[in-house]
Design a protein around this motif. Structure first.
Motif, PDB file in Angstrom:
ATOM      1  N   GLU A   1      24.892  63.060  34.015  1.00 15.27           N
ATOM      2  CA  GLU A   1      24.887  62.861  32.551  1.00 15.27           C
ATOM      3  C   GLU A   1      25.631  61.592  32.140  1.00 15.27           C
ATOM      4  O   GLU A   1      25.645  61.224  30.978  1.00 15.27           O
ATOM      5  CB  GLU A   1      25.552  64.061  31.852  1.00 15.27           C
ATOM      6  CG  GLU A   1      24.893  65.412  32.132  1.00 15.27           C
ATOM      7  CD  GLU A   1      25.477  66.097  33.360  1.00 15.27           C
ATOM      8  OE1 GLU A   1      26.260  65.447  34.097  1.00 15.27           O
ATOM      9  OE2 GLU A   1      25.139  67.267  33.593  1.00 15.27           O
TER      10      GLU A   1
ATOM     11  N   THR B   1      29.635  56.211  29.377  1.00 15.04           N
ATOM     12  CA  THR B   1      29.281  55.210  30.383  1.00 15.04           C
ATOM     13  C   THR B   1      30.500  54.915  31.247  1.00 15.04           C
ATOM     14  O   THR B   1      31.612  54.814  30.725  1.00 15.04           O
ATOM     15  CB  THR B   1      28.836  53.901  29.692  1.00 15.04           C
ATOM     16  OG1 THR B   1      27.747  54.197  28.813  1.00 15.04           O
ATOM     17  CG2 THR B   1      28.414  52.852  30.713  1.00 15.04           C
TER      18      THR B   1
ATOM     19  N   LEU C   1      27.701  60.209  24.355  1.00 19.21           N
ATOM     20  CA  LEU C   1      27.253  59.267  25.399  1.00 19.21           C
ATOM     21  C   LEU C   1      28.482  58.777  26.152  1.00 19.21           C
ATOM     22  O   LEU C   1      29.466  58.363  25.532  1.00 19.21           O
ATOM     23  CB  LEU C   1      26.561  58.058  24.744  1.00 19.21           C
ATOM     24  CG  LEU C   1      25.130  58.255  24.235  1.00 19.21           C
ATOM     25  CD1 LEU C   1      24.731  57.049  23.381  1.00 19.21           C
ATOM     26  CD2 LEU C   1      24.162  58.416  25.404  1.00 19.21           C
TER      27      LEU C   1
ATOM     28  N   LYS D   1      22.906  62.183  20.054  1.00 16.68           N
ATOM     29  CA  LYS D   1      23.898  61.826  21.083  1.00 16.68           C
ATOM     30  C   LYS D   1      24.690  60.579  20.688  1.00 16.68           C
ATOM     31  O   LYS D   1      25.835  60.406  21.081  1.00 16.68           O
ATOM     32  CB  LYS D   1      23.255  61.655  22.464  1.00 16.68           C
ATOM     33  CG  LYS D   1      22.208  60.606  22.612  1.00 16.68           C
ATOM     34  CD  LYS D   1      21.699  60.608  24.070  1.00 16.68           C
ATOM     35  CE  LYS D   1      20.659  59.529  24.308  1.00 16.68           C
ATOM     36  NZ  LYS D   1      19.402  59.724  23.584  1.00 16.68           N
ATOM     37  N   GLY D   2      24.131  59.758  19.827  1.00 16.22           N
ATOM     38  CA  GLY D   2      24.867  58.553  19.432  1.00 16.22           C
ATOM     39  C   GLY D   2      25.847  58.794  18.306  1.00 16.22           C
ATOM     40  O   GLY D   2      26.664  57.938  17.979  1.00 16.22           O
TER      41      GLY D   2
ATOM     42  N   ARG E   1      30.654  57.614  21.411  1.00 15.26           N
ATOM     43  CA  ARG E   1      30.129  56.892  22.568  1.00 15.26           C
ATOM     44  C   ARG E   1      31.317  56.295  23.318  1.00 15.26           C
ATOM     45  O   ARG E   1      32.063  55.497  22.783  1.00 15.26           O
ATOM     46  CB  ARG E   1      29.166  55.797  22.095  1.00 15.26           C
ATOM     47  CG  ARG E   1      27.957  56.329  21.306  1.00 15.26           C
ATOM     48  CD  ARG E   1      27.245  55.227  20.573  1.00 15.26           C
ATOM     49  NE  ARG E   1      28.127  54.559  19.624  1.00 15.26           N
ATOM     50  CZ  ARG E   1      27.892  53.338  19.115  1.00 15.26           C
ATOM     51  NH1 ARG E   1      26.820  52.651  19.484  1.00 15.26           N
ATOM     52  NH2 ARG E   1      28.748  52.816  18.273  1.00 15.26           N
TER      53      ARG E   1
END
Ligand SMILES: NC(=O)C1=CN([C@@H]2O[C@H](COP(=O)(O)OP(=O)(O)OC[C@H]3O[C@@H](n4cnc5c(N)ncnc54)[C@H](O)[C@@H]3O)[C@@H](O)[C@H]2O)[C@H](O)CC1
Ligand SMILES: [K+]
Length: 517
Positions: A301, A284, A282, A249-250, A254
């Motif tokens: 998620e 945020t 990822l 996922k990284g 990101r």
């Protein structure tokens, strides 16, 4: 595929003649032959149909004379009407006019009202119409007799093919006067597509476009000095690598999106979900701390990072010192969707954008934060991508929207260069303008995408692509393409009623169809 202005096309013709010795009459023969082939294809099983041809005295008319000869040879009945001063044929058109006169006695001038009655009769009896009145040589306003002919052609609304451009469409900007242009079912464009046939209102008259290279040397058609291109599958097909088997996922990009405010939480949800569905590993969401509970409830998620705020939900300048120390956790950062215009938030945007060392995408209110101060964008560590709609772009440049619309490509090209930004200017035909002068014009998307949140989705998609190792220009182009294709898939269930979430839900399918195998 490159797209051109009338002048650029003329320069290609000139180079073909002067540098390669390909005479204009040869290009005209190729053009007319390609047009005649399209007429026959369009008529299908009507093998000896009546073709109505309207021809001008320029080379567009010349193409029509060649097509008429071909169609006559293939058994069609042709009635051709010439508009314009017969003493002012171009040389190549005159040659083909004289040849045609030796073959057919159904070539008419239009001088009297009786001649116009013949036009109406011929139109009413025709199976197809060929528009060779004018192409790249037409300068608005249209002459009255051409308007009359165009309105008659549209009135009888037969299957219509336009040569190079529908007559009445201005070649460089797509301007049409009083909605008076030939409504074509097909446009056979010669050499390269003209920009005016791709921009509204002109684009609405083109019908299906078919590009015929008329045997022009490829080196001329791919001349790097022609800096306008179409955003189509051919351009982006190698942009998006399939996910490597050892991905984690990284390693797939990101994204940090700083978005949302009181009353505009949806924008934050849409842009972050769009980033995930576009392939970010990822994502945020950075948002005012008092909105944390709302987003923590809504988003599974997507991680939510509460930020210092000035007023409820309005991110404040103190957020700069919260995010900067952790900027290495992100590969690309999106600022703006639904962020709001609280003065403290606008101050945060400027201070953060000019200090962060990560690639930036600025949308909506983050663009507003630089209104009249676009030159500050040059201080960004990486060339930023801005995704304004016309109003936001006009406000950034502090000009009127109508002035921007009248010279959009020039403003976009000059601003991209002056401020060292990539501008994704959203309108009915989204363009991507780059500091090196390149402009890319989308070929996908539909009016159903003019819906709340569609821009938030696009911003999230572009950021995800930028985070996943695409460079600034490719991320913007691929994002526009994916967004438009997803919107077209969503519109298959009905253009009216497409909502931004529908677009997000189609992104995966589009990526599947274009990821490099
Ligand atoms: N792309 C290529 O390699 C080739 C393109 N060809 C064709 O050439 C035309 C451009 O020809 P040009 O002679 O420059 O002008 P047009 O025929 O398009 O227009 C002139 C024609 O239109 C009339 N006209 C001009 N302005 C107006 C107006 N405001 N109102 C009414 N009428 C107007 C003028 O009187 C002339 O009759 C291009 O589009 C292609 O079709 C070559 O044939 C092959 C190579
Ligand atoms: K035409």
């Amino acid at each position: 595929m490159r797209i051109v202005t009338a002048m650029q096309m003329k320069n290609i013709d000139k180079a073909a003649i002067e540098d390669y010795g390909i005479q204009e009459i040869v290009l005209m023969e190729n053009a007319g032959t390609a047009v005649a082939k399209k007429v026959e294809e369009m008529l299908g099983n009507i093998h000896n149909g009546d073709i109505f041809i309207a021809a001008g005295t320029g080379n567009n008319g010349g193409d029509a004379f060649v097509a008429a000869r071909q169609l006559l040879n293939h058994g069609f009945k042709v009635k051709l009407f010439v508009l314009g001063d017969k003493n002012h044929f171009t040389a190549s058109a005159k040659i083909n006019y004289d040849i045609l006169h030796k073959i057919s006695n159904e070539i008419y001038e239009i001088e009297t009202d009786h001649d116009w009655d013949k036009v109406k009769m011929a139109l009413s009896l025709s199976n197809a119409v060929l528009d060779g009145l004018c192409g790249t040589g037409m300068k608005l306003p249209l002459r009255a007799e051409h308007k009359k002919m165009i309105n008659l052609i549209n009135k009888y609304s037969k299957k219509t093919i336009a040569i190079d451009l529908p007559s009445g469409v201005e070649a460089d900007r797509g301007e049409v006067e009083d909605d008076c242009a030939v409504k074509a079912d097909f446009t056979v464009t010669l050499g390269l597509p003209k920009i005016g046939s791709l921009l509204y209102p002109g684009a609405a008259f083109v019908g299906q476009m078919q590009v015929e290279d008329i045997n022009l040397p490829a080196a001329l058609l791919n001349d790097i000095n022609i800096c306008h291109k179409l955003i189509d599958y051919d351009l982006i097909k190698n942009y998006l690598p399939a996910r490597p088997m050892d991905a984690y996922k990284g390693s797939c990009g990101r994204v940090l999106a700083i978005a949302g405010s009181v009353g505009y939480t949806g924008a934050a949800v849409l842009c972050t979900k769009a980033a995930l569905k576009t392939g970010a590993g990822l994502v945020t969401l950075g948002t005012g701390e008092s909105l944390y509970d709302i987003f923590a409830e809504k988003l599974l998620e997507i991680m939510v990072k509460p930020l210092p705020e000035a007023d409820k939900g309005a991110v404040s300048t103190a957020a700069v010192d919260v995010i900067l120390p952790r900027e290495e956790s992100y590969d690309a950062i999106l600022l703006g969707p639904g962020l709001g215009r609280n003065p403290a938030t606008l101050d945060f945007v400027q201070k953060f954008a000019l200090q962060v060392k990560k690639p930036l995408v600025l949308d909506a209110d983050a663009i507003f934060a630089f209104a009249g101060q676009a030159e500050k964008l040059k201080q960004c560590a990486h060339m930023p991508i801005l995704t304004p709609h016309l109003g936001e772009f006009a406000n950034l440049l502090q000009i009127k929207v109508k002035d921007l619309k009248h010279n959009l490509w020039q403003y976009a090209q000059e601003s991209a260069k002056e401020y060292n930004c990539v501008f994704v200017v959203k309108s009915e035909k989204t363009i991507v303008a780059c500091p090196d002068g390149q402009i890319f014009l989308t070929t996908v998307g539909n009016p159903g995408m003019a819906t709340a949140g569609s821009g938030d989705v696009l911003a999230g998609m572009i950021t995800a692509l930028r985070a996943d190792k695409l460079n600034t220009i490719k991320a913007a182009i691929a994002g526009v393409y994916l967004h438009g294709k997803a919107g077209d898939l969503a519109a298959q269930e009905g253009m009216v009623g497409v909502i931004a979430s529908d677009i997000i839900n189609k992104v995966q399918m589009v990526r599947k169809s274009i990821d490099v195998k």
